[in-house]
Enzyme design. Structure first.
Site, PDB file in Angstrom:
ATOM      1  N   ASP A 165       0.486  -1.418  -0.211  1.00  0.00           N
ATOM      2  CA  ASP A 165      -0.369  -0.383  -0.047  1.00  0.00           C
ATOM      3  C   ASP A 165       0.896   1.173   0.005  1.00  0.00           C
ATOM      4  OD1 ASP A 165      -2.467   1.057  -0.230  1.00  0.00           O
ATOM      5  OD2 ASP A 165      -2.661   1.388   2.133  1.00  0.00           O
ATOM      6  N   ASN A 200     -10.613  -2.854  -6.300  1.00  0.00           N
ATOM      7  CA  ASN A 200      -9.924  -1.723  -7.051  1.00  0.00           C
ATOM      8  C   ASN A 200     -10.327  -1.567  -8.393  1.00  0.00           C
ATOM      9  OD1 ASN A 200      -6.925  -3.043  -5.567  1.00  0.00           O
ATOM     10  ND2 ASN A 200      -8.208  -1.057  -5.347  1.00  0.00           N
TER      11      ASN A 200
HETATM   12  C1  FPP Z   1      -1.487  -0.063  -3.846  1.00  0.00           C
HETATM   13  O1  FPP Z   1      -1.496   1.093  -3.014  1.00  0.00           O
HETATM   14  C2  FPP Z   1      -1.425  -0.688  -4.656  1.00  0.00           C
HETATM   15  C3  FPP Z   1      -2.231  -0.952  -5.635  1.00  0.00           C
HETATM   16  C4  FPP Z   1      -3.812  -0.855  -5.313  1.00  0.00           C
HETATM   17  C5  FPP Z   1      -1.717  -1.575  -6.777  1.00  0.00           C
HETATM   18  C6  FPP Z   1      -0.538  -1.957  -6.584  1.00  0.00           C
HETATM   19  C7  FPP Z   1       0.211  -2.991  -7.896  1.00  0.00           C
HETATM   20  C8  FPP Z   1       1.959  -2.731  -7.516  1.00  0.00           C
HETATM   21  C9  FPP Z   1       2.693  -2.558  -6.582  1.00  0.00           C
HETATM   22  C10 FPP Z   1       2.749  -3.004  -9.176  1.00  0.00           C
HETATM   23  C11 FPP Z   1       2.003  -4.754 -10.197  1.00  0.00           C
HETATM   24  C12 FPP Z   1       2.941  -5.356  -8.811  1.00  0.00           C
HETATM   25  C13 FPP Z   1       2.703  -7.099  -9.794  1.00  0.00           C
HETATM   26  C14 FPP Z   1       2.643  -8.247  -8.148  1.00  0.00           C
HETATM   27  C15 FPP Z   1       2.534  -7.229 -10.549  1.00  0.00           C
HETATM   28  P1  FPP Z   1      -2.820   2.619  -4.070  1.00  0.00           P
HETATM   29  O2  FPP Z   1      -3.214   3.182  -4.713  1.00  0.00           O
HETATM   30  O3  FPP Z   1      -3.888   2.541  -2.719  1.00  0.00           O
HETATM   31  O4  FPP Z   1      -2.298   3.546  -3.070  1.00  0.00           O
HETATM   32  P2  FPP Z   1      -2.464   4.418  -1.698  1.00  0.00           P
HETATM   33  O5  FPP Z   1      -3.154   4.031  -0.555  1.00  0.00           O
HETATM   34  O6  FPP Z   1      -1.341   5.828  -1.116  1.00  0.00           O
HETATM   35  O7  FPP Z   1      -3.665   5.177  -2.800  1.00  0.00           O
END
Ligand code: FPP
Length: 249
Positions: free
Chosen positions: A16, A64
């Site tokens: 996250d 998501n």
């Molecule tokens: C959460 O951070 C992260 C995600 C929804 C996407 C995670 C994807 C990756 C790290 C890249 C690809 C990885 C793989 C293993 C295929 P957020 O967007 O919720 O962050 P925030 O809480 O700061 O808004």
């Protein structure tokens, strides 16, 4: 009980903080996801070096899909690029890749590349990399219940035969050990519908570090903290130290 050599067999991570990492730099959230993909490499290198047997990463939750279309589209492009660019290298390093979640909603080209990645790497044993994509813990429990209900309806299963072991075997991570250690980056203290069944006795570790800033020092802190914990699995401390030392990890 403290054993500095004790390492988790299975590490599960909520990655996250990508969005906030980008927003703090006044950049689009999608840039944070790209930086997050680089942090995945850091994490993977660490796990391979430590001999962690299974790494599960929460890449995309069932919820998501409700993010703005532009962000979902950018994540799909990123997944596709990673599938195109990383799978052969992961195969070379001996990683077995698995995807858990409802993949029917992903574009067909991604589903096809997921299947190929699983097929190509199926015989590898250095590490299992489990990517939770389109995944939700409640979804997983419901799909397992549905499978069992069908078996009961078809007459191949007696309701009395359903116990925790059988139920686990219908979950989508069947065959893998439950996570020993859960890490969530980004500062929030919740599970967010991740591995609801499998986290029953998992040690939890939270950090303010945003996922793209993840480094080996942070992961080392988590490992050291894990190694210092006493895992009792419902037993008393005396029982654990007398009879179960070394089995807890
Ligand atoms: C959460 O951070 C992260 C995600 C929804 C996407 C995670 C994807 C990756 C790290 C890249 C690809 C990885 C793989 C293993 C295929 P957020 O967007 O919720 O962050 P925030 O809480 O700061 O808004």
């Amino acid at each position: 009980m403290s054993d500095s050599k004790r390492i988790p067999r299975h590490l599960a991570i909520i990655m996250d903080g990508n969005g906030r990492w980008a927003e703090r730099r006044h950049r689009p959230r999608t840039l944070g996801h790209r930086a997050g993909a680089r942090a995945v490499q850091v994490c993977l290198d660490f796990c391979l070096a430590e001999g962690i047997g299974t790494l599960t990463l929460f890449a995309f939750s069932s919820e998501n899909w409700n993010r703005p279309a532009e962000e979902v589209g950018a994540l799909m492009k990123l997944f596709l690029r990673m599938l195109d660019n990383e799978v052969d290298e992961l195969h070379r390093r001996g990683a077995r890749i698995l995807f858990v979640g409802e993949r029917g909603e992903f574009p067909a080209v991604i589903q096809e590349k997921m299947r190929r990645a699983e097929l190509v790497t199926a015989g590898n044993t250095a590490i299992n990399i489990c990517i939770a994509a389109g995944y939700g813990g409640r979804w997983d429990i419901v799909q397992a219940a549905r499978k069992l209900a069908r078996e009961v309806r078809d007459g191949s299963l007696a309701p009395e035969a359903i116990d925790e072991t059988l139920f686990s075997s219908r979950l989508c991570m069947a065959g893998l050990p439950d996570p020993d250690l859960f890490i969530r980056t980004g500062g929030d203290l919740r599970i967010s519908n991740f591995l609801l069944w499998q986290l029953a006795y998992t040690e939890m570790w939270f950090t303010e570090t945003l996922w793209p800033d993840l480094d080996a020092v942070t992961l080392r802190q988590a490992m050291d903290d894990f190694a210092s914990r006493e895992r009792r699995f419902g037993l008393t401390s005396a029982q654990v130290s007398g009879t179960a030392q070394g089995n807890a990890a």
